[in-house]
Design a protein around this motif. Structure first.
Motif, PDB file in Angstrom:
ATOM      1  N   LYS A 140       2.752  12.796   7.870  1.00  0.00           N
ATOM      2  CA  LYS A 140       3.688  13.297   6.883  1.00  0.00           C
ATOM      3  C   LYS A 140       3.402  12.644   5.531  1.00  0.00           C
ATOM      4  N   PRO A 141       3.734  13.335   4.424  1.00  0.00           N
ATOM      5  CA  PRO A 141       3.565  12.738   3.102  1.00  0.00           C
ATOM      6  C   PRO A 141       4.319  11.415   3.017  1.00  0.00           C
ATOM      7  N   VAL A 142       3.737  10.475   2.306  1.00  0.00           N
ATOM      8  CA  VAL A 142       4.306   9.132   2.255  1.00  0.00           C
ATOM      9  C   VAL A 142       4.947   8.875   0.898  1.00  0.00           C
ATOM     10  N   ASN A 143       6.104   8.237   0.908  1.00  0.00           N
ATOM     11  CA  ASN A 143       6.791   7.869  -0.319  1.00  0.00           C
ATOM     12  C   ASN A 143       6.275   6.514  -0.782  1.00  0.00           C
ATOM     13  N   LEU A 144       5.596   6.495  -1.915  1.00  0.00           N
ATOM     14  CA  LEU A 144       4.998   5.253  -2.399  1.00  0.00           C
ATOM     15  C   LEU A 144       6.039   4.231  -2.837  1.00  0.00           C
ATOM     16  N   GLU A 145       7.303   4.663  -2.982  1.00  0.00           N
ATOM     17  CA  GLU A 145       8.350   3.738  -3.440  1.00  0.00           C
ATOM     18  C   GLU A 145       8.598   2.608  -2.445  1.00  0.00           C
ATOM     19  N   GLN A 146       8.166   2.803  -1.195  1.00  0.00           N
ATOM     20  CA  GLN A 146       8.380   1.760  -0.195  1.00  0.00           C
ATOM     21  C   GLN A 146       7.396   0.599  -0.340  1.00  0.00           C
ATOM     22  N   LEU A 147       6.377   0.773  -1.180  1.00  0.00           N
ATOM     23  CA  LEU A 147       5.414  -0.300  -1.415  1.00  0.00           C
ATOM     24  C   LEU A 147       5.882  -1.198  -2.557  1.00  0.00           C
ATOM     25  N   THR A 148       5.597  -2.494  -2.443  1.00  0.00           N
ATOM     26  CA  THR A 148       5.939  -3.431  -3.510  1.00  0.00           C
ATOM     27  C   THR A 148       4.966  -3.262  -4.678  1.00  0.00           C
ATOM     28  N   LYS A 149       5.292  -3.898  -5.810  1.00  0.00           N
ATOM     29  CA  LYS A 149       4.408  -3.813  -6.969  1.00  0.00           C
ATOM     30  C   LYS A 149       3.023  -4.390  -6.654  1.00  0.00           C
ATOM     31  N   SER A 150       3.004  -5.489  -5.913  1.00  0.00           N
ATOM     32  CA  SER A 150       1.725  -6.100  -5.543  1.00  0.00           C
ATOM     33  C   SER A 150       0.918  -5.162  -4.646  1.00  0.00           C
ATOM     34  N   GLU A 151       1.593  -4.534  -3.698  1.00  0.00           N
ATOM     35  CA  GLU A 151       0.910  -3.611  -2.787  1.00  0.00           C
ATOM     36  C   GLU A 151       0.383  -2.397  -3.533  1.00  0.00           C
ATOM     37  N   LEU A 152       1.140  -1.925  -4.528  1.00  0.00           N
ATOM     38  CA  LEU A 152       0.685  -0.785  -5.328  1.00  0.00           C
ATOM     39  C   LEU A 152      -0.561  -1.147  -6.134  1.00  0.00           C
ATOM     40  N   LYS A 153      -0.583  -2.372  -6.680  1.00  0.00           N
ATOM     41  CA  LYS A 153      -1.768  -2.826  -7.418  1.00  0.00           C
ATOM     42  C   LYS A 153      -2.990  -2.841  -6.498  1.00  0.00           C
ATOM     43  N   ILE A 154      -2.782  -3.358  -5.292  1.00  0.00           N
ATOM     44  CA  ILE A 154      -3.894  -3.506  -4.357  1.00  0.00           C
ATOM     45  C   ILE A 154      -4.390  -2.151  -3.871  1.00  0.00           C
ATOM     46  N   ILE A 155      -3.492  -1.235  -3.548  1.00  0.00           N
ATOM     47  CA  ILE A 155      -3.945   0.062  -3.051  1.00  0.00           C
ATOM     48  C   ILE A 155      -4.628   0.865  -4.161  1.00  0.00           C
ATOM     49  N   LYS A 156      -4.217   0.653  -5.407  1.00  0.00           N
ATOM     50  CA  LYS A 156      -4.903   1.306  -6.524  1.00  0.00           C
ATOM     51  C   LYS A 156      -6.344   0.806  -6.628  1.00  0.00           C
ATOM     52  N   LEU A 157      -6.540  -0.496  -6.460  1.00  0.00           N
ATOM     53  CA  LEU A 157      -7.892  -1.068  -6.499  1.00  0.00           C
ATOM     54  C   LEU A 157      -8.708  -0.607  -5.298  1.00  0.00           C
ATOM     55  N   ILE A 158      -8.053  -0.453  -4.142  1.00  0.00           N
ATOM     56  CA  ILE A 158      -8.746   0.078  -2.960  1.00  0.00           C
ATOM     57  C   ILE A 158      -9.229   1.492  -3.238  1.00  0.00           C
ATOM     58  N   SER A 159      -8.421   2.282  -3.948  1.00  0.00           N
ATOM     59  CA  SER A 159      -8.809   3.669  -4.274  1.00  0.00           C
ATOM     60  C   SER A 159     -10.032   3.717  -5.177  1.00  0.00           C
ATOM     61  N   GLU A 160     -10.318   2.587  -5.844  1.00  0.00           N
ATOM     62  CA  GLU A 160     -11.491   2.490  -6.722  1.00  0.00           C
ATOM     63  C   GLU A 160     -12.687   1.892  -5.984  1.00  0.00           C
ATOM     64  N   ASN A 161     -12.586   1.897  -4.631  1.00  0.00           N
ATOM     65  CA  ASN A 161     -13.660   1.406  -3.762  1.00  0.00           C
ATOM     66  C   ASN A 161     -13.915  -0.093  -3.912  1.00  0.00           C
ATOM     67  N   LYS A 162     -12.879  -0.862  -4.277  1.00  0.00           N
ATOM     68  CA  LYS A 162     -12.999  -2.308  -4.390  1.00  0.00           C
ATOM     69  C   LYS A 162     -12.827  -2.945  -3.005  1.00  0.00           C
ATOM     70  N   THR A 163     -13.600  -3.975  -2.729  1.00  0.00           N
ATOM     71  CA  THR A 163     -13.478  -4.709  -1.473  1.00  0.00           C
ATOM     72  C   THR A 163     -12.345  -5.729  -1.587  1.00  0.00           C
ATOM     73  N   SER A 164     -11.998  -6.350  -0.451  1.00  0.00           N
ATOM     74  CA  SER A 164     -10.968  -7.401  -0.478  1.00  0.00           C
ATOM     75  C   SER A 164     -11.389  -8.551  -1.391  1.00  0.00           C
ATOM     76  N   LEU A 165     -12.681  -8.898  -1.361  1.00  0.00           N
ATOM     77  CA  LEU A 165     -13.170  -9.971  -2.224  1.00  0.00           C
ATOM     78  C   LEU A 165     -13.049  -9.582  -3.693  1.00  0.00           C
ATOM     79  N   ASP A 166     -13.433  -8.339  -4.013  1.00  0.00           N
ATOM     80  CA  ASP A 166     -13.312  -7.848  -5.396  1.00  0.00           C
ATOM     81  C   ASP A 166     -11.864  -7.947  -5.868  1.00  0.00           C
ATOM     82  N   ILE A 167     -10.947  -7.495  -5.009  1.00  0.00           N
ATOM     83  CA  ILE A 167      -9.521  -7.477  -5.361  1.00  0.00           C
ATOM     84  C   ILE A 167      -8.996  -8.891  -5.538  1.00  0.00           C
TER      85      ILE A 167
END
Length: 209
Positions: A140-167
Motif C-alpha cells: 500500500k502507498p506509504v505516508n512519509l509523515e511517519q518518518l522522522t526528520k533524520s530518517e527523511l534525510k537518510i532516505i533522500k540520500l539513499i534515493s541518490e544511490n548513496k551508501t551507508s558510509l557516504d551518508i
C-alpha cells in the motif's frame, strides 16, 4: 574529462557502439575485451578508473570480475550492463559494491550519467530495473509523515544511490547510526529485509522525498 575506462562485452556491436560513443564524449578507452578473463587481466594491468562489463561473458562473468576486484582491493569502479532483470543478479551487484547497473536497452541513454556518478563516488542503478522488480508489488502507498526528520534525510540520500558510509560522512554520524535508521525506515515502510528493498523504494519515490 579523460577518465580511463576498460569496456568488455562479448557482443561485438555493443562493444564497438559503447567504445565509439564514449570516445566521442571525451572518455579515454584504454582497453576492450570480449571475454571475462581478458577483461580482468586488463583491469589488473591498466588499473582504469572505471570498467564497464557485460554481466554474462565467456570464461568470467561481470559479476565474477566485480567480486574479484572487491576481494583484491582493486581501485577500479565497476559498472555492469545487462539484458537480465533477475533480482538475484541485482542483489549480487549491490553486494560486490558495483557503481552502476544498467539495462542494455537503455545503455546509450544512461551510461554517461552512470559514469559521472561513479566519478563522484556515487552509485547509479537504472530506474527501469527498479521499476521492473517492483512492478508486481502489492504494498500500500506509504505516508512519509511517519518518518522522522533524520530518517527523511537518510532516505533522500539513499534515493541518490548513496551508501551507508557516504551518508555517515555527509551527516557526520556513524555508519552504525545510519544502519539503525535504515532498519527503522524499513520497518515503518513495511518493506522486506532484502538488501536492495529500501534502495529500490527510495529510487521509485524519489520525487516525493
Amino acid at each position: 574529462m579523460n577518465t580511463s575506462i576498460v569496456i568488455a562485452d562479448d557482443h561485438p556491436l555493443m562493444l564497438r557502439g559503447l567504445t565509439d560513443f564514449l570516445t566521442s564524449k571525451g572518455f579515454n578507452i584504454v582497453g576492450s575485451a570480449q571475454d571475462g578473463n581478458t577483461a580482468y587481466n586488463l583491469i589488473v594491468k591498466l588499473k582504469p578508473e572505471i570498467a564497464i562489463l557485460d554481466i554474462r561473458m565467456p570464461h568470467k562473468t561481470g559479476l565474477e570480475i566485480a567480486e574479484a576486484c572487491k576481494k583484491n582491493n582493486l581501485p577500479t569502479k565497476i559498472i555492469l550492463i545487462t539484458f537480465d532483470k533477475e533480482e538475484e543478479l541485482y542483489d549480487k551487484a549491490k553486494d560486490f559494491n558495483v557503481y552502476g547497473y544498467i539495462l542494455k536497452e537503455f545503455a546509450v541513454e544512461e551510461i554517461e550519467i552512470c559514469i559521472n556518478h561513479a566519478i563522484n563516488n556515487e552509485r547509479y542503478f537504472s530506474k527501469e530495473i527498479a521499476s521492473y522488480l517492483n512492478h508486481n508489488s502489492n504494498k500500500k502507498p506509504v505516508n512519509l509523515e511517519q518518518l522522522t526528520k533524520s530518517e527523511l534525510k537518510i532516505i533522500k540520500l539513499i534515493s541518490e544511490n548513496k551508501t551507508s558510509l557516504d551518508i555517515a560522512e555527509e551527516l557526520s554520524i556513524s555508519v552504525r547510526t545510519v544502519d539503525k535508521h535504515r532498519s527503522n525506515i524499513v520497518c515503518k515502510l513495511g518493506l522486506d529485509n532484502k538488501p536492495t528493498s529500501l534502495s529500490i523504494w527510495a529510487s521509485l519515490n524519489k520525487q516525493h522525498l
